[in-house]
Design a protein around this motif. Sequence first.
Motif, PDB file in Angstrom:
ATOM      1  N   ASP A   3       0.882  -1.038   0.112  1.00  0.00           N
ATOM      2  CA  ASP A   3      -0.018   0.001  -0.084  1.00  0.00           C
ATOM      3  C   ASP A   3       0.776   1.213  -0.004  1.00  0.00           C
ATOM      4  O   ASP A   3       1.369   1.428   1.008  1.00  0.00           O
ATOM      5  CB  ASP A   3      -1.000   0.109   1.158  1.00  0.00           C
ATOM      6  CG  ASP A   3      -1.875   1.171   1.379  1.00  0.00           C
ATOM      7  OD1 ASP A   3      -1.519   2.191   0.604  1.00  0.00           O
ATOM      8  OD2 ASP A   3      -2.680   1.161   2.406  1.00  0.00           O
ATOM      9  N   VAL A   4       0.950   1.953  -1.144  1.00  0.00           N
ATOM     10  CA  VAL A   4       1.679   3.102  -1.292  1.00  0.00           C
ATOM     11  C   VAL A   4       1.503   4.208  -0.534  1.00  0.00           C
ATOM     12  O   VAL A   4       2.519   4.816   0.203  1.00  0.00           O
ATOM     13  CB  VAL A   4       1.894   3.368  -2.764  1.00  0.00           C
ATOM     14  CG1 VAL A   4       2.851   4.866  -2.889  1.00  0.00           C
ATOM     15  CG2 VAL A   4       2.678   2.155  -3.602  1.00  0.00           C
ATOM     16  N   LYS A   5       0.137   4.537  -0.337  1.00  0.00           N
ATOM     17  CA  LYS A   5      -0.137   5.733   0.498  1.00  0.00           C
ATOM     18  C   LYS A   5       0.009   5.322   1.850  1.00  0.00           C
ATOM     19  O   LYS A   5       0.160   6.454   2.499  1.00  0.00           O
ATOM     20  CB  LYS A   5      -1.859   5.746   0.116  1.00  0.00           C
ATOM     21  CG  LYS A   5      -2.526   6.846   0.805  1.00  0.00           C
ATOM     22  CD  LYS A   5      -4.041   6.764   0.751  1.00  0.00           C
ATOM     23  CE  LYS A   5      -4.659   7.590   1.558  1.00  0.00           C
ATOM     24  NZ  LYS A   5      -5.754   6.814   2.372  1.00  0.00           N
ATOM     25  N   ASP A   6      -0.265   4.284   2.471  1.00  0.00           N
ATOM     26  CA  ASP A   6      -0.025   4.057   3.967  1.00  0.00           C
ATOM     27  C   ASP A   6       1.588   3.602   4.258  1.00  0.00           C
ATOM     28  O   ASP A   6       1.870   3.084   5.549  1.00  0.00           O
ATOM     29  CB  ASP A   6      -1.087   3.236   4.377  1.00  0.00           C
ATOM     30  CG  ASP A   6      -2.240   4.026   4.723  1.00  0.00           C
ATOM     31  OD1 ASP A   6      -2.562   5.257   4.803  1.00  0.00           O
ATOM     32  OD2 ASP A   6      -3.496   3.428   4.929  1.00  0.00           O
ATOM     33  N   ASP A   7       2.106   3.210   3.305  1.00  0.00           N
ATOM     34  CA  ASP A   7       3.481   2.731   3.214  1.00  0.00           C
ATOM     35  C   ASP A   7       3.482   1.373   4.348  1.00  0.00           C
ATOM     36  O   ASP A   7       3.911   1.200   5.415  1.00  0.00           O
ATOM     37  CB  ASP A   7       4.396   3.593   4.190  1.00  0.00           C
ATOM     38  CG  ASP A   7       6.105   3.021   4.025  1.00  0.00           C
ATOM     39  OD1 ASP A   7       6.327   2.416   3.246  1.00  0.00           O
ATOM     40  OD2 ASP A   7       6.687   3.399   4.883  1.00  0.00           O
ATOM     41  N   ARG A   8       2.622   0.287   3.779  1.00  0.00           N
ATOM     42  CA  ARG A   8       2.341  -0.957   4.471  1.00  0.00           C
ATOM     43  C   ARG A   8       2.217  -1.949   3.455  1.00  0.00           C
ATOM     44  O   ARG A   8       2.045  -1.977   2.319  1.00  0.00           O
ATOM     45  CB  ARG A   8       0.905  -0.956   5.022  1.00  0.00           C
ATOM     46  CG  ARG A   8       0.743  -0.055   6.095  1.00  0.00           C
ATOM     47  CD  ARG A   8      -0.959  -0.078   6.498  1.00  0.00           C
ATOM     48  NE  ARG A   8      -1.160   1.007   7.584  1.00  0.00           N
ATOM     49  CZ  ARG A   8      -0.810   0.904   8.593  1.00  0.00           C
ATOM     50  NH1 ARG A   8      -0.461  -0.163   9.185  1.00  0.00           N
ATOM     51  NH2 ARG A   8      -1.145   2.023   9.605  1.00  0.00           N
ATOM     52  N   VAL A   9       3.114  -3.230   4.076  1.00  0.00           N
ATOM     53  CA  VAL A   9       3.051  -4.493   3.341  1.00  0.00           C
ATOM     54  C   VAL A   9       1.613  -4.929   3.635  1.00  0.00           C
ATOM     55  O   VAL A   9       1.017  -4.898   4.648  1.00  0.00           O
ATOM     56  CB  VAL A   9       4.077  -5.196   4.085  1.00  0.00           C
ATOM     57  CG1 VAL A   9       3.837  -6.870   3.467  1.00  0.00           C
ATOM     58  CG2 VAL A   9       5.361  -4.998   3.913  1.00  0.00           C
ATOM     59  N   GLY A  22      -8.037  -7.780   3.365  1.00  0.00           N
ATOM     60  CA  GLY A  22      -6.605  -7.456   3.401  1.00  0.00           C
ATOM     61  C   GLY A  22      -6.385  -7.104   4.775  1.00  0.00           C
ATOM     62  O   GLY A  22      -7.133  -6.239   5.372  1.00  0.00           O
ATOM     63  N   THR A  23      -5.258  -7.395   5.091  1.00  0.00           N
ATOM     64  CA  THR A  23      -4.511  -6.646   6.353  1.00  0.00           C
ATOM     65  C   THR A  23      -3.089  -6.139   6.116  1.00  0.00           C
ATOM     66  O   THR A  23      -2.457  -6.762   5.379  1.00  0.00           O
ATOM     67  CB  THR A  23      -4.860  -7.639   7.482  1.00  0.00           C
ATOM     68  OG1 THR A  23      -4.239  -6.941   8.719  1.00  0.00           O
ATOM     69  CG2 THR A  23      -3.674  -8.710   7.471  1.00  0.00           C
ATOM     70  N   GLY A  24      -2.885  -4.827   6.669  1.00  0.00           N
ATOM     71  CA  GLY A  24      -1.525  -4.423   6.449  1.00  0.00           C
ATOM     72  C   GLY A  24      -0.685  -3.957   7.532  1.00  0.00           C
ATOM     73  O   GLY A  24      -1.208  -3.728   8.584  1.00  0.00           O
ATOM     74  N   ARG A  25       0.621  -4.302   7.537  1.00  0.00           N
ATOM     75  CA  ARG A  25       1.470  -4.271   8.416  1.00  0.00           C
ATOM     76  C   ARG A  25       2.238  -2.928   8.025  1.00  0.00           C
ATOM     77  O   ARG A  25       2.950  -2.857   7.052  1.00  0.00           O
ATOM     78  CB  ARG A  25       2.437  -5.246   8.750  1.00  0.00           C
ATOM     79  CG  ARG A  25       3.634  -5.109   9.532  1.00  0.00           C
ATOM     80  CD  ARG A  25       3.088  -4.901  10.946  1.00  0.00           C
ATOM     81  NE  ARG A  25       4.171  -5.171  12.093  1.00  0.00           N
ATOM     82  CZ  ARG A  25       4.953  -4.134  12.419  1.00  0.00           C
ATOM     83  NH1 ARG A  25       5.035  -2.933  12.140  1.00  0.00           N
ATOM     84  NH2 ARG A  25       5.775  -4.615  13.420  1.00  0.00           N
ATOM     85  N   ALA A  26       2.382  -1.773   8.949  1.00  0.00           N
ATOM     86  CA  ALA A  26       3.062  -0.782   8.883  1.00  0.00           C
ATOM     87  C   ALA A  26       4.626  -0.963   8.836  1.00  0.00           C
ATOM     88  O   ALA A  26       5.167  -1.812   9.374  1.00  0.00           O
ATOM     89  CB  ALA A  26       2.984   0.492   9.894  1.00  0.00           C
ATOM     90  N   ILE A  27       5.183  -0.155   7.767  1.00  0.00           N
ATOM     91  CA  ILE A  27       6.748  -0.225   7.858  1.00  0.00           C
ATOM     92  C   ILE A  27       7.248   0.821   8.550  1.00  0.00           C
ATOM     93  O   ILE A  27       6.836   2.243   8.320  1.00  0.00           O
ATOM     94  CB  ILE A  27       7.154  -0.323   6.130  1.00  0.00           C
ATOM     95  CG1 ILE A  27       6.709  -1.394   5.575  1.00  0.00           C
ATOM     96  CG2 ILE A  27       8.783  -0.247   5.994  1.00  0.00           C
ATOM     97  CD1 ILE A  27       6.892  -1.441   4.022  1.00  0.00           C
TER      98      ILE A  27
END
Length: 112
Positions: A3-9, A22-27
């Motif tokens: 996710d480019v906008k939130d900087d997440r995998v 989906g679920t995203g993990r912050a970098i």
Amino acid sequence: MYDVKDDRVVFPIVHDDKIVDGTGRAIGKRLPKWKKYGKSGLPYAFGCGKVAVVVEDCVSAAVVGSERFVGVALLGTTLLEEHKQYLTRFSATIVALDPDVLTKTIAMAKEL
């Protein structure tokens, strides 16, 4: 995925061969650390075995998943009805939550 906008995998949640959530993990140190992208209630799963290994997060599920085991991430420590329904497809289930929630691990194993 990323996710480019939130900087997440982003870990896609698949049901019937379709991405439904989906679920995203912050970098880095971005908060919240984890972000859910939908409301399916389904767990993230990785692997193709007949034995489920229930874990807390997607990274743990990816590490556990293999040809023998499917890592199933609850995305926390709460067992939802959707999770229970999903787990019925496996021949056995192993609960392997983090050590800091041992009491929940034991209770969940008994429930399943």
